[in-house]
Design a protein around this motif. Structure first.
Motif, PDB file in Angstrom:
ATOM      1  N   PHE A 150       1.124  -1.388   0.038  1.00  0.00           N
ATOM      2  CA  PHE A 150      -0.023   0.010   0.164  1.00  0.00           C
ATOM      3  C   PHE A 150       0.818   1.191  -0.070  1.00  0.00           C
ATOM      4  N   LEU A 151       2.023   1.130  -0.377  1.00  0.00           N
ATOM      5  CA  LEU A 151       2.940   2.324  -0.082  1.00  0.00           C
ATOM      6  C   LEU A 151       2.830   3.356  -1.398  1.00  0.00           C
ATOM      7  N   ARG A 152       2.947   4.608  -0.758  1.00  0.00           N
ATOM      8  CA  ARG A 152       2.663   5.676  -1.923  1.00  0.00           C
ATOM      9  C   ARG A 152       4.074   5.885  -2.527  1.00  0.00           C
ATOM     10  N   GLU A 153       4.140   6.225  -3.818  1.00  0.00           N
ATOM     11  CA  GLU A 153       5.630   6.974  -4.154  1.00  0.00           C
ATOM     12  C   GLU A 153       5.663   8.257  -3.469  1.00  0.00           C
ATOM     13  N   LYS A 205      -6.550  -4.907  -2.120  1.00  0.00           N
ATOM     14  CA  LYS A 205      -5.741  -4.074  -2.942  1.00  0.00           C
ATOM     15  C   LYS A 205      -6.540  -3.285  -3.784  1.00  0.00           C
ATOM     16  N   ASN A 209      -7.374   0.963  -3.654  1.00  0.00           N
ATOM     17  CA  ASN A 209      -6.921   2.018  -4.989  1.00  0.00           C
ATOM     18  C   ASN A 209      -8.029   2.484  -5.716  1.00  0.00           C
ATOM     19  N   PHE A 250      -7.308  13.130   0.336  1.00  0.00           N
ATOM     20  CA  PHE A 250      -7.754  12.600  -0.967  1.00  0.00           C
ATOM     21  C   PHE A 250      -8.983  13.286  -1.564  1.00  0.00           C
ATOM     22  N   LEU A 251      -8.960  14.501  -1.179  1.00  0.00           N
ATOM     23  CA  LEU A 251     -10.213  15.222  -1.606  1.00  0.00           C
ATOM     24  C   LEU A 251      -9.805  16.468  -2.524  1.00  0.00           C
ATOM     25  N   PHE A 252      -8.439  16.371  -2.797  1.00  0.00           N
ATOM     26  CA  PHE A 252      -7.793  17.620  -3.458  1.00  0.00           C
ATOM     27  C   PHE A 252      -8.154  17.312  -5.147  1.00  0.00           C
ATOM     28  N   TYR A 257      -6.176  12.088 -11.791  1.00  0.00           N
ATOM     29  CA  TYR A 257      -5.252  11.313 -11.052  1.00  0.00           C
ATOM     30  C   TYR A 257      -4.394  10.417 -12.221  1.00  0.00           C
ATOM     31  N   GLY A 258      -3.063  10.175 -11.690  1.00  0.00           N
ATOM     32  CA  GLY A 258      -2.306   9.653 -12.837  1.00  0.00           C
ATOM     33  C   GLY A 258      -1.338   8.680 -12.111  1.00  0.00           C
ATOM     34  N   CYS A 261      -0.389   3.182 -10.940  1.00  0.00           N
ATOM     35  CA  CYS A 261      -1.385   2.477 -10.561  1.00  0.00           C
ATOM     36  C   CYS A 261      -2.729   2.591 -10.170  1.00  0.00           C
ATOM     37  N   PHE A 321       4.018  12.720 -12.024  1.00  0.00           N
ATOM     38  CA  PHE A 321       2.456  12.469 -11.962  1.00  0.00           C
ATOM     39  C   PHE A 321       1.851  13.101 -10.419  1.00  0.00           C
ATOM     40  N   LYS A 322       3.040  13.230  -9.591  1.00  0.00           N
ATOM     41  CA  LYS A 322       2.719  13.831  -8.419  1.00  0.00           C
ATOM     42  C   LYS A 322       4.047  14.256  -7.792  1.00  0.00           C
TER      43      LYS A 322
HETATM   44  O1  LIG Z   1      -0.919   1.024  -5.599  1.00  0.00           O
HETATM   45  C1  LIG Z   1      -0.171   1.897  -5.602  1.00  0.00           C
HETATM   46  O2  LIG Z   1       0.592   2.205  -6.507  1.00  0.00           O
HETATM   47  C2  LIG Z   1      -0.317   2.981  -4.806  1.00  0.00           C
HETATM   48  O3  LIG Z   1      -1.249   3.758  -5.393  1.00  0.00           O
HETATM   49  C3  LIG Z   1      -1.365   5.168  -4.706  1.00  0.00           C
HETATM   50  O4  LIG Z   1      -0.156   5.669  -4.465  1.00  0.00           O
HETATM   51  P1  LIG Z   1       0.615   6.761  -5.584  1.00  0.00           P
HETATM   52  O5  LIG Z   1       0.113   6.345  -6.919  1.00  0.00           O
HETATM   53  O6  LIG Z   1       2.075   6.691  -5.222  1.00  0.00           O
HETATM   54  O7  LIG Z   1       0.132   8.236  -5.396  1.00  0.00           O
HETATM   55  P2  LIG Z   1      -1.195   8.992  -4.617  1.00  0.00           P
HETATM   56  O8  LIG Z   1      -0.539   9.844  -3.431  1.00  0.00           O
HETATM   57  O9  LIG Z   1      -2.074   8.039  -4.142  1.00  0.00           O
HETATM   58  O10 LIG Z   1      -1.532   9.770  -5.880  1.00  0.00           O
HETATM   59  C4  LIG Z   1      -2.194   9.093  -7.048  1.00  0.00           C
HETATM   60  C5  LIG Z   1      -2.599  10.225  -8.022  1.00  0.00           C
HETATM   61  O11 LIG Z   1      -3.950  11.033  -7.358  1.00  0.00           O
HETATM   62  C6  LIG Z   1      -3.887  12.364  -7.383  1.00  0.00           C
HETATM   63  N1  LIG Z   1      -4.440  12.711  -6.414  1.00  0.00           N
HETATM   64  C7  LIG Z   1      -4.263  12.349  -5.236  1.00  0.00           C
HETATM   65  C8  LIG Z   1      -5.020  12.892  -3.971  1.00  0.00           C
HETATM   66  C9  LIG Z   1      -5.726  13.866  -3.957  1.00  0.00           C
HETATM   67  O12 LIG Z   1      -6.551  14.340  -3.185  1.00  0.00           O
HETATM   68  N2  LIG Z   1      -6.023  14.284  -5.532  1.00  0.00           N
HETATM   69  C10 LIG Z   1      -5.381  13.926  -6.588  1.00  0.00           C
HETATM   70  O13 LIG Z   1      -5.717  14.285  -7.643  1.00  0.00           O
HETATM   71  C11 LIG Z   1      -2.249  12.526  -7.411  1.00  0.00           C
HETATM   72  O14 LIG Z   1      -2.004  13.763  -7.906  1.00  0.00           O
HETATM   73  C12 LIG Z   1      -1.916  11.417  -8.351  1.00  0.00           C
HETATM   74  O15 LIG Z   1      -1.812  11.617  -9.721  1.00  0.00           O
HETATM   75  C13 LIG Z   1      -1.892   4.816  -3.572  1.00  0.00           C
HETATM   76  O16 LIG Z   1      -2.203   5.985  -2.702  1.00  0.00           O
HETATM   77  C14 LIG Z   1      -1.204   3.742  -2.628  1.00  0.00           C
HETATM   78  O17 LIG Z   1      -1.510   3.419  -1.336  1.00  0.00           O
HETATM   79  C15 LIG Z   1      -0.769   2.516  -3.667  1.00  0.00           C
HETATM   80  O18 LIG Z   1      -0.098   1.744  -2.819  1.00  0.00           O
END
Ligand SMILES: O=C(O)[C@H]1O[C@H](OP(=O)(O)OP(=O)(O)OC[C@H]2O[C@@H](n3ccc(=O)[nH]c3=O)[C@H](O)[C@@H]2O)[C@H](O)[C@@H](O)[C@@H]1O
Ligand SMILES: NC(=O)C1=CN([C@@H]2O[C@H](COP(=O)(O)OP(=O)(O)OC[C@H]3O[C@@H](n4cnc5c(N)ncnc54)[C@H](O)[C@@H]3O)[C@@H](O)[C@H]2O)C=CC1
Length: 435
Positions: A150-153, A205, A209, A250-252, A257-258, A261, A321-322
């Motif tokens: 469940f880690l985030r990059e 999982k 996601n 996660f309300l932004f 999203y990109g 995953c 992507f973030k």
């Molecule tokens: O399975 C995976 O690979 C991972 O996918 C995400 O992690 P990650 O992709 O690294 O990044 P996030 O912080 O979740 O952001 C994903 C995308 O959503 C977007 N996002 C996130 C949060 C938000 O409020 N708004 C939004 O547009 C980010 O900009 C980004 O493009 C999950 O948060 C992790 O728990 C999971 O392990």
């Protein structure tokens, strides 16, 4: 414990390094010779905050090693982690060729009991598939466990070292005991190790996601609606998020999203439903809305220039992507770059970590800046695609003197609209009124 990690990408390398940090002996296996040579020379092949310190420390201590030889890894590890890619296949499903390819080799090579741990994100039923694939050639006992990650990059080390939960899907007491022992140092704070069957673990999982992607997508729709009715999504977000049942995170809203995953996992869950005649209507909408969301800012840029971007220069801040990653997989910035180039604009791009990856994709079709202000010099507009911290408090005077027009298109809502109005900057963001 002796651990082999097969695949040293964002998940595998973090897993291997963090397991070594807790005293395990880890051998990481990757098919990519260049990557393995780099790691053997002490170079971390990805950008991930704090990873370098742990990486160096554990190599020096002799607990973290690398090889391209799968058999060597399988001989070495009592526990074998599969952290292999599961990319989107043409029909939207998760492509299991890497996982099952390695499973086949495991069956041929192992000569003593091993716990095979599926850390890749894989559809329900994959643990069974891995088991039957290994069984075809295997002459010894083994167990297959599902242990989704469940880690985030950008926060990978922290997330791995202090996970909110660890999910273990296993029907074998022997393997469960091994996994509990392995993870015991990571949950000393009291966060749970949740044991369940393999299928439920695999689905946990995808459900997690997909839920997060749905939450973001819902807010993107609210943002688009705000724009139409004159409400401000930032105020709505704060008003909603203080309800603990909803939560602030996660309300932004943004330009979709990109990443490597969410896009593929939502599609894969949708496809696995379709395969058994179950129609995940929500997920279909999430994919559709997210595709649309990536497109909403380009028409704003185009119409500002009377739909003629030919020869205009657009500066872009943020390509990953973030923030806090160099990963550009499915980054919304790429959509914007493609549209701008198609319309004949010149693009000057800056990102703190992702430029090398973007260069690999676009070469000299773009100009690249060494710092955030350099790309704005002589540009006709500034476009923001990723919310890196350094973009949050810009020098507005410098920006105004660098840009030919004082205009910012912000796909991440970095600045208060009131401030930008005060600065006399034309400002278009997401779900808020134009300035
Ligand atoms: O399975 C995976 O690979 C991972 O996918 C995400 O992690 P990650 O992709 O690294 O990044 P996030 O912080 O979740 O952001 C994903 C995308 O959503 C977007 N996002 C996130 C949060 C938000 O409020 N708004 C939004 O547009 C980010 O900009 C980004 O493009 C999950 O948060 C992790 O728990 C999971 O392990
Ligand atoms: N990136 C992330 O933040 C997260 C990813 N996941 C999942 O983890 C899995 C891996 O993802 P990433 O680490 O991002 O992938 P990645 O693409 O960064 O890395 C995969 C690695 O596997 C290697 N590889 C491919 N075939 C191999 C083989 N036959 N033998 C040895 N190595 C091989 C590649 O060379 C590469 O280094 C995917 O299923 C993904 O969905 C899960 C949680 C978070």
């Amino acid at each position: 414990m002796k651990i082999a990690v097969i695949g040293t990408g964002y998940v595998g390398l973090v897993t291997g390094t963090c397991l070594a940090e807790n005293g395990n002996d880890v051998l990481c296996v990757d098919i990519d010779k260049n990557k393995v040579n780099q790691m053997k020379a002490g170079v971390v092949p990805i950008y991930e905050p704090h990873l370098d310190v742990l990486f160096e420390r554990n190599i020096e201590a002799g607990r973290l090693n690398f090889t391209t030889d799968l058999k060597e890894g399988l001989d070495f590890g009592e526990v074998i982690f599969l952290a292999l890619p599961t990319p989107e296949d043409e029909d939207g499903s998760a492509d299991l060729k890497y996982v099952l390819g390695v499973a086949k080799e495991i069956g041929e090579y192992i000569t003593s009991y091993k716990v095979i741990v599926d850390k890749s994100t894989v559809p329900v039923g994959t643990a069974d598939l891995v088991r039957t694939t290994i069984e075809q050639d295997c002459k010894t006992e083994f167990d297959v466990v599902s242990n989704p990650e469940f880690l985030r990059e950008g926060f990978a080390v922290d997330d791995f070292m202090k996970p909110e939960r660890i999910v273990i899907g296993s029907s074998s007491e022997r393997a469960t005991e091994v996994m509990q022992r392995l993870y015991q140092p990571f949950v000393r704070s009291g966060n749970p190790v949740i044991i369940m069957d393999e299928k439920s673990a695999e689905l946990t999982k995808y459900a997690s996601n997909s839920f997060l992607a749905t939450k973001i997508t819902f807010m993107n729709e609210i943002a688009n609606y705000c724009q139409k009715v004159g409400a401000d999504v930032d105020k709505v977000r704060i008003g909603m998020g203080t309800d603990s049942r909803i939560g602030k995170r996660f309300l932004f809203p943004g330009i979709g999203y990109g990443g490597s995953c969410f896009p593929k996992d939502v599609k894969a869950l949708h496809k696995s439903g379709k395969d058994i005649n179950y129609d995940f209507k929500i997920l279909e909408a999430v994919v559709e809305v997210n595709e649309h969301q990536k497109t909403i800012l380009f028409p704003e840029v185009s119409s500002y220039f009377d739909d003629n971007l030919e020869g205009k220069t657009i500066a872009i801040w943020g390509l990953a992507f973030k923030p806090e990653t160099d990963d550009i997989r499915e980054a919304p910035a790429l959509y914007m770059i493609d549209k701008l180039l198609e319309a004949g604009a010149n693009v000057k791009a800056f990102d703190p970590e992702a430029i090398e990856n973007v260069k690999e994709k676009y070469g000299d079709k773009l100009q690249y800046g060494k710092d955030m202000y350099e790309v704005t010099e002589g540009a006709d507009a500034l476009l923001i695609c990723t919310e890196w911290s350094i973009f949050r408090t810009p020098n507005y005077d410098l920006l105004k003197s660098n840009l030919n027009n004082p205009v910012i298109f912000d796909g991440r809502n970095l600045y208060p609209t009131v401030e930008l109005a005060k600065q006399g900057i034309h400002y278009i963001s997401i779900g808020r009124q134009k300035v």
